[in-house]
Motif scaffolding. Structure first.
Motif, PDB file in Angstrom:
ATOM      1  N   GLU A 154       0.823  -1.215   0.000  1.00  0.00           N
ATOM      2  CA  GLU A 154       0.000   0.000   0.000  1.00  0.00           C
ATOM      3  C   GLU A 154       0.858   1.265   0.000  1.00  0.00           C
ATOM      4  O   GLU A 154       0.532   2.251  -0.655  1.00  0.00           O
ATOM      5  CB  GLU A 154      -0.925   0.002   1.218  1.00  0.00           C
ATOM      6  N   LYS A 155       1.975   1.193   0.735  1.00  0.00           N
ATOM      7  CA  LYS A 155       2.841   2.383   0.815  1.00  0.00           C
ATOM      8  C   LYS A 155       3.874   2.413  -0.307  1.00  0.00           C
ATOM      9  O   LYS A 155       4.710   3.330  -0.367  1.00  0.00           O
ATOM     10  CB  LYS A 155       3.552   2.416   2.169  1.00  0.00           C
ATOM     11  N   GLY A 156       3.859   1.373  -1.146  1.00  0.00           N
ATOM     12  CA  GLY A 156       4.808   1.317  -2.273  1.00  0.00           C
ATOM     13  C   GLY A 156       6.253   1.215  -1.809  1.00  0.00           C
ATOM     14  O   GLY A 156       7.160   1.720  -2.454  1.00  0.00           O
ATOM     15  N   ARG A 157       6.484   0.520  -0.700  1.00  0.00           N
ATOM     16  CA  ARG A 157       7.857   0.414  -0.162  1.00  0.00           C
ATOM     17  C   ARG A 157       8.473  -0.945  -0.515  1.00  0.00           C
ATOM     18  O   ARG A 157       7.810  -1.964  -0.469  1.00  0.00           O
ATOM     19  CB  ARG A 157       7.839   0.579   1.359  1.00  0.00           C
ATOM     20  N   TYR A 158       9.738  -0.929  -0.872  1.00  0.00           N
ATOM     21  CA  TYR A 158      10.518  -2.149  -1.172  1.00  0.00           C
ATOM     22  C   TYR A 158       9.839  -3.045  -2.205  1.00  0.00           C
ATOM     23  O   TYR A 158       9.964  -4.257  -2.152  1.00  0.00           O
ATOM     24  CB  TYR A 158      10.803  -2.960   0.102  1.00  0.00           C
ATOM     25  N   ILE A 159       9.095  -2.433  -3.124  1.00  0.00           N
ATOM     26  CA  ILE A 159       8.276  -3.193  -4.068  1.00  0.00           C
ATOM     27  C   ILE A 159       9.100  -4.237  -4.830  1.00  0.00           C
ATOM     28  O   ILE A 159       8.676  -5.384  -4.985  1.00  0.00           O
ATOM     29  CB  ILE A 159       7.556  -2.238  -5.059  1.00  0.00           C
ATOM     30  N   HIS A 160      10.317  -3.840  -5.279  1.00  0.00           N
ATOM     31  CA  HIS A 160      11.103  -4.789  -6.082  1.00  0.00           C
ATOM     32  C   HIS A 160      11.732  -5.893  -5.242  1.00  0.00           C
ATOM     33  O   HIS A 160      12.397  -6.775  -5.759  1.00  0.00           O
ATOM     34  CB  HIS A 160      12.161  -4.052  -6.909  1.00  0.00           C
ATOM     35  N   LYS A 161      11.521  -5.865  -3.928  1.00  0.00           N
ATOM     36  CA  LYS A 161      12.089  -6.905  -3.056  1.00  0.00           C
ATOM     37  C   LYS A 161      11.011  -7.848  -2.512  1.00  0.00           C
ATOM     38  O   LYS A 161      11.327  -8.924  -1.999  1.00  0.00           O
ATOM     39  CB  LYS A 161      12.801  -6.245  -1.855  1.00  0.00           C
ATOM     40  N   LEU A 162       9.744  -7.427  -2.603  1.00  0.00           N
ATOM     41  CA  LEU A 162       8.696  -8.163  -1.878  1.00  0.00           C
ATOM     42  C   LEU A 162       8.564  -9.630  -2.310  1.00  0.00           C
ATOM     43  O   LEU A 162       8.444 -10.515  -1.466  1.00  0.00           O
ATOM     44  CB  LEU A 162       7.345  -7.442  -2.002  1.00  0.00           C
ATOM     45  N   GLU A 163       8.609  -9.892  -3.624  1.00  0.00           N
ATOM     46  CA  GLU A 163       8.449 -11.279  -4.097  1.00  0.00           C
ATOM     47  C   GLU A 163       9.601 -12.156  -3.586  1.00  0.00           C
ATOM     48  O   GLU A 163       9.396 -13.288  -3.175  1.00  0.00           O
ATOM     49  CB  GLU A 163       8.368 -11.334  -5.631  1.00  0.00           C
ATOM     50  N   GLU A 164      10.797 -11.580  -3.628  1.00  0.00           N
ATOM     51  CA  GLU A 164      11.979 -12.322  -3.151  1.00  0.00           C
ATOM     52  C   GLU A 164      11.825 -12.655  -1.659  1.00  0.00           C
ATOM     53  O   GLU A 164      12.110 -13.761  -1.216  1.00  0.00           O
ATOM     54  CB  GLU A 164      13.215 -11.437  -3.388  1.00  0.00           C
ATOM     55  N   TRP A 165      11.359 -11.690  -0.873  1.00  0.00           N
ATOM     56  CA  TRP A 165      11.198 -11.906   0.570  1.00  0.00           C
ATOM     57  C   TRP A 165      10.091 -12.926   0.863  1.00  0.00           C
ATOM     58  O   TRP A 165      10.228 -13.758   1.750  1.00  0.00           O
ATOM     59  CB  TRP A 165      10.883 -10.569   1.266  1.00  0.00           C
ATOM     60  N   LYS A 166       8.999 -12.856   0.077  1.00  0.00           N
ATOM     61  CA  LYS A 166       7.913 -13.833   0.282  1.00  0.00           C
ATOM     62  C   LYS A 166       8.413 -15.243  -0.004  1.00  0.00           C
ATOM     63  O   LYS A 166       8.129 -16.185   0.719  1.00  0.00           O
ATOM     64  CB  LYS A 166       6.741 -13.533  -0.673  1.00  0.00           C
ATOM     65  N   LYS A 167       9.192 -15.375  -1.063  1.00  0.00           N
ATOM     66  CA  LYS A 167       9.711 -16.697  -1.444  1.00  0.00           C
ATOM     67  C   LYS A 167      10.668 -17.213  -0.349  1.00  0.00           C
ATOM     68  O   LYS A 167      10.650 -18.388   0.009  1.00  0.00           O
ATOM     69  CB  LYS A 167      10.431 -16.605  -2.790  1.00  0.00           C
ATOM     70  N   ALA A 168      11.496 -16.294   0.174  1.00  0.00           N
ATOM     71  CA  ALA A 168      12.442 -16.689   1.235  1.00  0.00           C
ATOM     72  C   ALA A 168      11.662 -17.228   2.441  1.00  0.00           C
ATOM     73  O   ALA A 168      12.003 -18.266   3.005  1.00  0.00           O
ATOM     74  CB  ALA A 168      13.295 -15.496   1.637  1.00  0.00           C
TER      75      ALA A 168
END
Ligand SMILES: Nc1ncnc2c1ncn2[C@@H]1O[C@H](COP(=O)(O)OP(=O)(O)OP(=O)(O)O)[C@@H](O)[C@H]1O
Ligand SMILES: [Mg+2]
Length: 293
Positions: A154-168
């Motif tokens: 919602e806040k548009g933060r760390y958008i390009h990292k979110l998928e990587e973090w979810k997978k981790a």
């Protein structure tokens, strides 16, 4: 005001980008023989401070450090002025074991998530510890984990990292881990962790002497002499001990080895080289040294 906050956000994103997977040279720079690099750690503890800092994380830290292990717990080891990611990367890359403590507000911390992602890339064994959360919460992003990711989106933060973090998070939720909800479970988990650390670091102390006499003082004396010598001759990498037969040279080195090896990523003690040379077994010893290191 707005430009200050976006500036600090940009810096933080760059910091996460700097947490790149370790290259071969990064590992080489943590070698125990390099005099300029810091000593490797045995264990790195990834945790969310407000949840577990003064509870589980500190208990694990204390138990392991009292046993002589070198443990990295953020802020116990980071000093003001240190460049945060470099110090973290070195600690994570050099550790033989990673512990990730998942607690209710873990995913609120982008640092925790970035560390986790980096830890997985190093290939070092990780033990997940589920503290008042279930592996399914992390795997399927439930409860506070879902809330945290929603907030980032919602806040548009760390958008390009979110998928990587979810997978981790999903990947690590399948690892064999420990569940802690009660004090009794905590005691059991501390014991299991100690066993896993001993297993991973492969430390079996050498038998020194049946009735050791004055070895501690002897080792302290020896270390003091060597460190004074190395201060003057900083290039020295090898130390020889010369003395009368049976005077205790091997015994001193065994004691020193037992004391030091838990601080090294790898170590080797080769017995009786004199005898091996007589039997033409030096190549076998060299192979052993390479294997150990
Ligand atoms: N501080 C000590 N306390 C108790 N026993 C000791 C101590 N130092 C040496 N010993 C014993 O003395 C014997 C000889 O010691 P060690 O093998 O270490 O001598 P060394 O100097 O390495 O001999 P060598 O020159 O033959 O290799 C061993 O049985 C060892 O257990
Ligand atoms: Mg000897």
């Amino acid at each position: 005001m707005a430009s200050t906050s976006s500036q600090s956000e940009i810096e933080i994103v760059n910091v996460f980008d700097a947490l790149a997977p370790p290259s071969a040279s990064a590992f080489a720079s943590t070698s125990a023989t390099s005099s300029s690099s810091p000593l490797p750690y045995n264990v790195f503890i990834n945790h969310r401070g407000p949840d577990v800092k003064h509870k589980l994380a500190t208990d694990i830290y204390n138990v392991l450090t009292n046993m002589g292990f070198k443990v990295f717990l953020a802020s116990q080891d980071l000093h003001l002025g240190d460049f945060f990611p470099t110090e973290l990367q070195q600690a994570m890359s050099s550790s033989s074991l990673h512990l990730a403590i998942f607690s209710p507000t873990y995913a609120k911390s982008p640092w925790c998530l970035a560390e986790l992602s980096f830890m997985l890339k190093t290939g070092t064994p990780i033990i997940p510890i589920f503290y008042r959360v279930k592996p399914e919460d992390i795997r399927h992003l439930k409860g506070t984990y879902a809330d945290s990711f929603l907030e980032y989106e919602e806040k548009g933060r760390y958008i390009h990292k979110l998928e990587e973090w979810k997978k981790a998070l999903c990947d690590v939720s399948f690892y064999k881990g420990e569940i802690v909800n009660t004090d009794e479970e905590k005691r059991k988990v501390l014991k299991n962790i100690v066993n896993r650390v001993l297993e991973v670091t492969n430390i079996v102390p050498l038998e020194v002497a049946k009735y050791p006499v004055g070895l501690e003082e002897l080792v302290a004396d020896f270390e003091m002499t060597v460190s004074e010598f190395v201060k003057i001759h900083s290039h020295v990498q090898v130390v020889g001990i010369w003395g009368m037969g049976g005077s205790g040279k091997t015994t001193l080195t065994k004691e020193l080895y037992n004391k030091k090896c838990s601080f090294m990523k790898n170590s080797s003690f080769l017995f009786d080289i004199r005898n091996a040379a007589k039997k033409n077994e030096l190549p076998k010893m060299q192979m052993q040294l390479l294997k150990d290191l």
